[in-house]
Scaffold this active site. Structure first.
Site, PDB file in Angstrom:
ATOM      1  N   LYS A 263       1.690 -26.022  13.454  1.00 31.29           N
ATOM      2  CA  LYS A 263       0.338 -26.330  12.991  1.00 31.29           C
ATOM      3  C   LYS A 263      -0.694 -25.961  14.044  1.00 31.29           C
ATOM      4  O   LYS A 263      -0.514 -26.342  15.194  1.00 31.29           O
ATOM      5  CB  LYS A 263       0.259 -27.843  12.708  1.00 31.29           C
TER       6      LYS A 263
ATOM      7  N   LYS B  91       2.151 -28.787  17.538  1.00 27.51           N
ATOM      8  CA  LYS B  91       0.785 -29.039  17.065  1.00 27.51           C
ATOM      9  C   LYS B  91      -0.183 -28.698  18.191  1.00 27.51           C
ATOM     10  O   LYS B  91      -0.147 -29.303  19.260  1.00 27.51           O
ATOM     11  CB  LYS B  91       0.643 -30.502  16.649  1.00 27.51           C
TER      12      LYS B  91
HETATM   13  C1  PBG Z   1      -3.942 -36.439  12.950  1.00 26.17           C
HETATM   14  C2  PBG Z   1      -4.043 -35.144  12.250  1.00 26.17           C
HETATM   15  C3  PBG Z   1      -4.991 -34.119  12.359  1.00 26.17           C
HETATM   16  C4  PBG Z   1      -4.681 -33.173  11.391  1.00 26.17           C
HETATM   17  C5  PBG Z   1      -3.536 -33.623  10.750  1.00 26.17           C
HETATM   18  N1  PBG Z   1      -3.150 -34.830  11.309  1.00 26.17           N
HETATM   19  C6  PBG Z   1      -6.222 -34.013  13.173  1.00 26.17           C
HETATM   20  C7  PBG Z   1      -6.226 -33.917  14.622  1.00 26.17           C
HETATM   21  O1  PBG Z   1      -5.192 -33.817  15.279  1.00 26.17           O
HETATM   22  O2  PBG Z   1      -7.342 -33.996  15.118  1.00 26.17           O
HETATM   23  C8  PBG Z   1      -5.436 -31.905  11.095  1.00 26.17           C
HETATM   24  C9  PBG Z   1      -5.231 -31.335   9.746  1.00 26.17           C
HETATM   25  C10 PBG Z   1      -6.223 -30.321   9.325  1.00 26.17           C
HETATM   26  O3  PBG Z   1      -7.068 -29.829  10.094  1.00 26.17           O
HETATM   27  O4  PBG Z   1      -6.168 -29.977   8.142  1.00 26.17           O
HETATM   28  N2  PBG Z   1      -3.668 -36.421  14.272  1.00 26.17           N
END
Ligand code: PBG
Length: 323
Positions: free
Chosen positions: A248, A195
């Site tokens: 992601k 991520k």
């Molecule tokens: C929680 C989370 C996030 C997303 C999914 N889970 C946001 C972040 O890390 O700030 C982003 C999903 C999206 O942009 O569609 N941590």
């Protein structure tokens, strides 16, 4: 030197022929639709930067998930917006928290819907960071305890899969141990393994009301420049017990997805994130692009890149288009 050439156009002579030799096919059965759940009654509030996406109150989830299931989409990914945020993200672990209530509601309306829950603190903390703070730093090991508690509370409420997204080191191992010691040995973990600290999450933070109140997430999410490091994250999560790993965002990181596909044998999910969705919607709404054609192309590219599971805000519209 070759004296003739290959007529690749032979297999492009008709739409049927093209279809017959098609290498990747989109299927609604691979889709996961994210849902933003809020307190209150009768609410369906549009998310400004994400046309077509709403914050939905628990009482309106039943009709929502019946529609989603009716379109053939097998799974939802839940994000909860709590009544009160505090420094410890208390509502995230409460038995009567927003997510715990949402799971019960969905399971009674659509028992065969696969319910996946996001396990992270950022929606629940007043500072908007993904964990517990020590000073201005997110404390990894303190956060592990809360994430474990949250995952167990989701499993207890009936979640089918828990999906840790906080990017704390050791979160999969901690959650696996907590699930196993609380009689949830059969609950799978889908880990947000690779991520990235991405600008593409902007619209989501409006939807989930989860923007960090100071600083950024660079101290825990991955540097967008790194591909090799993503392989360490992914391999490490599998060793810790992840059943499904994730890359992601999806579209800007297809190289990472493809390499992961070549390296590991567990199912891989790709998250077509909010910013990727909003850009398509904005351009399509201006009639600068053909939204449906581009969406199909984007999702097909994610599939071609190696994703088994595609988490996307386009799931409903694409399910309709694929019918
Ligand atoms: C929680 C989370 C996030 C997303 C999914 N889970 C946001 C972040 O890390 O700030 C982003 C999903 C999206 O942009 O569609 N941590």
């Amino acid at each position: 030197m070759q004296s003739t050439f290959t007529r690749l156009r032979r297999l492009r002579g008709s739409p049927e022929l093209v279809d017959l030799v098609r290498e990747s096919r989109l299927s609604v059965r691979d889709f996961v639709f994210p849902l933003f759940v809020i307190h209150g009654r009768g609410k369906r509030i549009p998310v400004d930067p994400m046309p077509g996406i709403y914050q939905i109150s628990v009482d309106r989830l039943a009709s929502e998930v019946k529609e989603i299931r009716g379109l053939g989409i097998p799974a939802v990914l839940l994000f909860g917006i709590p009544e009160h945020k505090d420094s410890l993200g208390t509502e995230g672990v409460g038995v009567d928290g927003i997510i715990q209530r949402a799971i019960a509601e969905i399971k009674s309306a659509a028992p065969d819907m696969v319910v996946i829950t996001d396990v992270c603190l950022c929606d629940y903390t007043d500072h908007g960071h993904c964990g517990i703070l020590s000073g201005n730093i997110v404390d990894n090991d303190k956060t592990l305890r809360v994430l474990s508690e949250m995952a167990v509370s989701h499993a207890e409420a009936g979640a089918d899969i828990v999906a840790p997204s906080a990017m704390m080191d050791g979160q999969v191992l901690a959650i696996r141990k907590a699930l196993d010691s609380s009689d949830h040995t059969t609950s799978p973990i889908m880990s947000y393994s690779a991520k990235y600290a991405s600008g593409f999450y902007g619209p989501f933070r409006v939807a989930a009301e989860s923007a960090p109140q100071f600083g950024d997430r660079n101290g825990y999410q991955m540097d967008v420049s790194n591909r090799r490091q993503a392989m360490i994250e992914i391999e490490q999560d599998i060793l810790e017990g992840a059943d499904i790993v994730m890359v992601k965002p999806a579209l800007a990181f297809l190289d990472v997805l493809k390499e992961a596909r070549e390296r590991v044998n567990v199912p891989i999910a790709a998250y077509n994130v909010s910013g990727e969705y909003s850009m398509v919607k904005a351009a399509a709404d201006n009639e600068w692009i053909d939204g449906q054609k581009i969406t199909r192309e984007n999702l097909t590219s994610i599939k071609r890149g190696g994703a088994d599971i595609i988490i996307t805000y386009h799931a409903k519209e694409m399910a309709r288009a694929l019918h």
